[in-house]
Design a protein around this motif. Structure first.
Motif, PDB file in Angstrom:
ATOM      1  N   ASP A   1       0.832  -1.204   0.000  1.00  0.00           N
ATOM      2  CA  ASP A   1       0.000   0.000   0.000  1.00  0.00           C
ATOM      3  C   ASP A   1       0.867   1.255   0.000  1.00  0.00           C
ATOM      4  OD1 ASP A   1      -2.451  -1.313  -0.024  1.00  0.00           O
ATOM      5  OD2 ASP A   1      -2.598  -1.351   2.167  1.00  0.00           O
ATOM      6  N   LYS A   2       2.113   1.126   0.466  1.00  0.00           N
ATOM      7  CA  LYS A   2       3.015   2.277   0.597  1.00  0.00           C
ATOM      8  C   LYS A   2       4.227   2.203  -0.327  1.00  0.00           C
ATOM      9  CE  LYS A   2       1.951   2.800   5.499  1.00  0.00           C
ATOM     10  NZ  LYS A   2       2.503   2.725   6.844  1.00  0.00           N
ATOM     11  N   HIS A   3       4.674   1.011  -0.654  1.00  0.00           N
ATOM     12  CA  HIS A   3       5.930   0.849  -1.379  1.00  0.00           C
ATOM     13  C   HIS A   3       5.777  -0.102  -2.567  1.00  0.00           C
ATOM     14  CE1 HIS A   3       7.885   2.725   2.064  1.00  0.00           C
ATOM     15  NE2 HIS A   3       7.230   1.879   2.837  1.00  0.00           N
ATOM     16  N   ALA A   4       6.555   0.155  -3.603  1.00  0.00           N
ATOM     17  CA  ALA A   4       6.643  -0.766  -4.745  1.00  0.00           C
ATOM     18  C   ALA A   4       7.968  -1.504  -4.638  1.00  0.00           C
ATOM     19  CB  ALA A   4       6.558  -0.005  -6.060  1.00  0.00           C
ATOM     20  N   GLN A   5       7.916  -2.803  -4.576  1.00  0.00           N
ATOM     21  CA  GLN A   5       9.133  -3.600  -4.504  1.00  0.00           C
ATOM     22  C   GLN A   5       9.641  -3.898  -5.910  1.00  0.00           C
ATOM     23  OE1 GLN A   5       8.626  -7.359  -2.545  1.00  0.00           O
ATOM     24  NE2 GLN A   5      10.812  -7.642  -2.270  1.00  0.00           N
ATOM     25  N   LEU A   6       8.700  -4.070  -6.826  1.00  0.00           N
ATOM     26  CA  LEU A   6       9.035  -4.368  -8.216  1.00  0.00           C
ATOM     27  C   LEU A   6       7.790  -4.177  -9.055  1.00  0.00           C
ATOM     28  CD1 LEU A   6       7.733  -7.396  -9.060  1.00  0.00           C
ATOM     29  CD2 LEU A   6       9.463  -8.106  -7.458  1.00  0.00           C
ATOM     30  N   THR A   7       7.971  -4.159 -10.368  1.00  0.00           N
ATOM     31  CA  THR A   7       6.833  -4.230 -11.279  1.00  0.00           C
ATOM     32  C   THR A   7       7.071  -5.419 -12.193  1.00  0.00           C
ATOM     33  OG1 THR A   7       7.811  -2.769 -12.935  1.00  0.00           O
ATOM     34  CG2 THR A   7       6.454  -1.729 -11.243  1.00  0.00           C
ATOM     35  N   ILE A   8       6.015  -6.071 -12.555  1.00  0.00           N
ATOM     36  CA  ILE A   8       6.099  -7.215 -13.449  1.00  0.00           C
ATOM     37  C   ILE A   8       5.514  -6.771 -14.778  1.00  0.00           C
ATOM     38  CG2 ILE A   8       5.386  -9.610 -13.847  1.00  0.00           C
ATOM     39  CD1 ILE A   8       4.871  -9.002 -10.474  1.00  0.00           C
TER      40      ILE A   8
ATOM     41  N   PRO B   1      -4.755  -8.099  -6.105  1.00  0.00           N
ATOM     42  CA  PRO B   1      -5.351  -7.885  -4.772  1.00  0.00           C
ATOM     43  C   PRO B   1      -4.333  -7.724  -3.643  1.00  0.00           C
ATOM     44  CG  PRO B   1      -6.584  -9.552  -5.952  1.00  0.00           C
ATOM     45  CD  PRO B   1      -5.349  -9.253  -6.774  1.00  0.00           C
ATOM     46  N   ASP B   2      -3.092  -8.138  -3.858  1.00  0.00           N
ATOM     47  CA  ASP B   2      -2.050  -7.961  -2.845  1.00  0.00           C
ATOM     48  C   ASP B   2      -1.189  -6.732  -3.099  1.00  0.00           C
ATOM     49  OD1 ASP B   2      -2.190 -10.328  -0.923  1.00  0.00           O
ATOM     50  OD2 ASP B   2      -2.373 -11.282  -2.892  1.00  0.00           O
ATOM     51  N   GLY B   3      -1.554  -5.924  -4.097  1.00  0.00           N
ATOM     52  CA  GLY B   3      -0.850  -4.675  -4.353  1.00  0.00           C
ATOM     53  C   GLY B   3       0.351  -4.767  -5.259  1.00  0.00           C
ATOM     54  N   HIS B   4       0.642  -5.939  -5.805  1.00  0.00           N
ATOM     55  CA  HIS B   4       1.767  -6.072  -6.735  1.00  0.00           C
ATOM     56  C   HIS B   4       1.384  -5.445  -8.073  1.00  0.00           C
ATOM     57  CE1 HIS B   4       3.715  -8.557  -3.790  1.00  0.00           C
ATOM     58  NE2 HIS B   4       2.665  -9.365  -3.773  1.00  0.00           N
ATOM     59  N   ILE B   5       2.339  -4.773  -8.699  1.00  0.00           N
ATOM     60  CA  ILE B   5       2.092  -4.003  -9.918  1.00  0.00           C
ATOM     61  C   ILE B   5       2.404  -4.849 -11.145  1.00  0.00           C
ATOM     62  CG2 ILE B   5       2.753  -1.951 -11.213  1.00  0.00           C
ATOM     63  CD1 ILE B   5       3.677  -0.808  -8.407  1.00  0.00           C
ATOM     64  N   TRP B   6       1.432  -4.921 -12.040  1.00  0.00           N
ATOM     65  CA  TRP B   6       1.561  -5.661 -13.293  1.00  0.00           C
ATOM     66  C   TRP B   6       1.357  -4.680 -14.442  1.00  0.00           C
ATOM     67  CZ3 TRP B   6       2.253 -11.084 -13.307  1.00  0.00           C
ATOM     68  CH2 TRP B   6       2.211 -11.680 -12.036  1.00  0.00           C
ATOM     69  N   GLU B   7       2.327  -4.568 -15.314  1.00  0.00           N
ATOM     70  CA  GLU B   7       2.237  -3.737 -16.519  1.00  0.00           C
ATOM     71  C   GLU B   7       2.012  -4.681 -17.700  1.00  0.00           C
ATOM     72  OE1 GLU B   7       2.309  -0.483 -17.144  1.00  0.00           O
ATOM     73  OE2 GLU B   7       2.749   0.229 -15.130  1.00  0.00           O
ATOM     74  N   ILE B   8       0.942  -4.474 -18.424  1.00  0.00           N
ATOM     75  CA  ILE B   8       0.636  -5.295 -19.592  1.00  0.00           C
ATOM     76  C   ILE B   8       0.915  -4.436 -20.819  1.00  0.00           C
ATOM     77  CG2 ILE B   8      -1.084  -6.746 -20.731  1.00  0.00           C
ATOM     78  CD1 ILE B   8      -0.358  -7.597 -17.824  1.00  0.00           C
ATOM     79  N   ALA B   9       1.661  -4.980 -21.778  1.00  0.00           N
ATOM     80  CA  ALA B   9       2.077  -4.171 -22.925  1.00  0.00           C
ATOM     81  C   ALA B   9       1.956  -4.949 -24.230  1.00  0.00           C
ATOM     82  CB  ALA B   9       3.523  -3.714 -22.751  1.00  0.00           C
ATOM     83  N   TYR B  10       1.737  -4.187 -25.285  1.00  0.00           N
ATOM     84  CA  TYR B  10       1.813  -4.703 -26.644  1.00  0.00           C
ATOM     85  C   TYR B  10       2.886  -3.883 -27.356  1.00  0.00           C
ATOM     86  CZ  TYR B  10       0.967  -5.178 -31.600  1.00  0.00           C
ATOM     87  OH  TYR B  10       1.144  -5.370 -32.939  1.00  0.00           O
ATOM     88  N   MET B  11       3.822  -4.575 -27.989  1.00  0.00           N
ATOM     89  CA  MET B  11       4.857  -3.890 -28.762  1.00  0.00           C
ATOM     90  C   MET B  11       4.721  -4.260 -30.226  1.00  0.00           C
ATOM     91  SD  MET B  11       8.220  -3.634 -26.358  1.00  0.00           S
ATOM     92  CE  MET B  11       8.767  -5.290 -26.621  1.00  0.00           C
ATOM     93  N   ASP B  12       4.557  -3.244 -31.069  1.00  0.00           N
ATOM     94  CA  ASP B  12       4.470  -3.424 -32.512  1.00  0.00           C
ATOM     95  C   ASP B  12       5.894  -3.320 -33.057  1.00  0.00           C
ATOM     96  OD1 ASP B  12       4.131  -3.311 -35.250  1.00  0.00           O
ATOM     97  OD2 ASP B  12       2.531  -1.814 -35.181  1.00  0.00           O
ATOM     98  N   MET B  13       6.512  -4.458 -33.272  1.00  0.00           N
ATOM     99  CA  MET B  13       7.911  -4.484 -33.708  1.00  0.00           C
ATOM    100  C   MET B  13       8.087  -3.851 -35.087  1.00  0.00           C
ATOM    101  SD  MET B  13       9.128  -5.490 -30.976  1.00  0.00           S
ATOM    102  CE  MET B  13      10.858  -5.706 -31.305  1.00  0.00           C
ATOM    103  N   ASN B  14       7.064  -3.909 -35.946  1.00  0.00           N
ATOM    104  CA  ASN B  14       7.145  -3.264 -37.266  1.00  0.00           C
ATOM    105  C   ASN B  14       7.234  -1.753 -37.101  1.00  0.00           C
ATOM    106  OD1 ASN B  14       7.008  -5.702 -38.709  1.00  0.00           O
ATOM    107  ND2 ASN B  14       4.777  -5.701 -38.572  1.00  0.00           N
ATOM    108  N   ALA B  15       6.469  -1.176 -36.187  1.00  0.00           N
ATOM    109  CA  ALA B  15       6.526   0.265 -35.943  1.00  0.00           C
ATOM    110  C   ALA B  15       7.871   0.646 -35.333  1.00  0.00           C
ATOM    111  CB  ALA B  15       5.391   0.694 -35.024  1.00  0.00           C
ATOM    112  N   LEU B  16       8.427  -0.229 -34.508  1.00  0.00           N
ATOM    113  CA  LEU B  16       9.715   0.031 -33.872  1.00  0.00           C
ATOM    114  C   LEU B  16      10.816   0.103 -34.919  1.00  0.00           C
ATOM    115  CD1 LEU B  16      11.308   0.413 -31.264  1.00  0.00           C
ATOM    116  CD2 LEU B  16      11.538  -2.065 -31.134  1.00  0.00           C
ATOM    117  N   GLU B  17      10.739  -0.740 -35.948  1.00  0.00           N
ATOM    118  CA  GLU B  17      11.762  -0.737 -37.017  1.00  0.00           C
ATOM    119  C   GLU B  17      11.817   0.603 -37.719  1.00  0.00           C
ATOM    120  OE1 GLU B  17      10.970  -4.064 -39.561  1.00  0.00           O
ATOM    121  OE2 GLU B  17      11.296  -5.494 -37.936  1.00  0.00           O
ATOM    122  N   GLY B  18      10.707   1.347 -37.746  1.00  0.00           N
ATOM    123  CA  GLY B  18      10.664   2.632 -38.389  1.00  0.00           C
ATOM    124  C   GLY B  18      11.193   3.768 -37.509  1.00  0.00           C
ATOM    125  N   GLU B  19      11.397   3.490 -36.204  1.00  0.00           N
ATOM    126  CA  GLU B  19      11.892   4.522 -35.292  1.00  0.00           C
ATOM    127  C   GLU B  19      13.355   4.825 -35.596  1.00  0.00           C
ATOM    128  OE1 GLU B  19      10.284   6.011 -32.497  1.00  0.00           O
ATOM    129  OE2 GLU B  19       8.462   5.152 -33.353  1.00  0.00           O
TER     130      GLU B  19
END
Length: 142
Positions: A72-79, A121-139
């Protein structure tokens, strides 16, 4: 010599193993029952050779001399987990909230990457992501 590993096991402390199992089962995850006893520990299968051990707090404490983090107060890690589409990101995060999780971040569109986060429910942080590798190639790569 570089260190390489064939598996990853992330240990997370939880207040109630059965409640955590119900939450992650609702998200569509499975458990390796060979390493699950539903009272002290559950082995969440995240992907090929990727696991999160959901450990009841007293059992988790037996693995460390340090104090357990108050999520509730601290982030130990993000997944951070990747998925196959932007729509899947939205679906997973919305389902997590419906199952008792909390929104952690607003959706973020970085062009080649779209992400959104929740807390379990236990406060652990989960980041869900989609990466478009084709768009990344254009960066422009500096």
């Amino acid at each position: 010599m570089a260190l390489t590993s064939k598996h990853i096991f992330v240990n997370l402390h939880v207040k109630d193993v059965k409640r955590s199992m119900a939450f992650f089962t609702g998200l569509g995850f499975a458990f390796n029952m060979q390493f699950t006893d539903e009272e002290k520990a559950a082995c969440l299968e995240i992907g090929d050779n990727m696991f999160a051990m959901l450990l009841a707090e007293p059992f988790f404490q037996s693995f460390t001399k340090k104090e357990i983090v108050d999520t509730d107060k601290h982030a130990q890690l993000t997944i951070a987990l990747s998925t196959e589409s932007r729509e899947a990101v939205d679906e997973i995060v919305n389902r997590a909230v419906a199952l008792g999780g909390k929104l952690y971040t607003d959706p973020a569109d970085h062009g080649f990457m779209y992400q959104w986060g929740f807390q379990d429910p236990d406060g652990h942080i989960w980041e869900i992501a989609y990466m478009d590798m084709n768009a990344l190639e254009g960066e422009d790569k500096a």
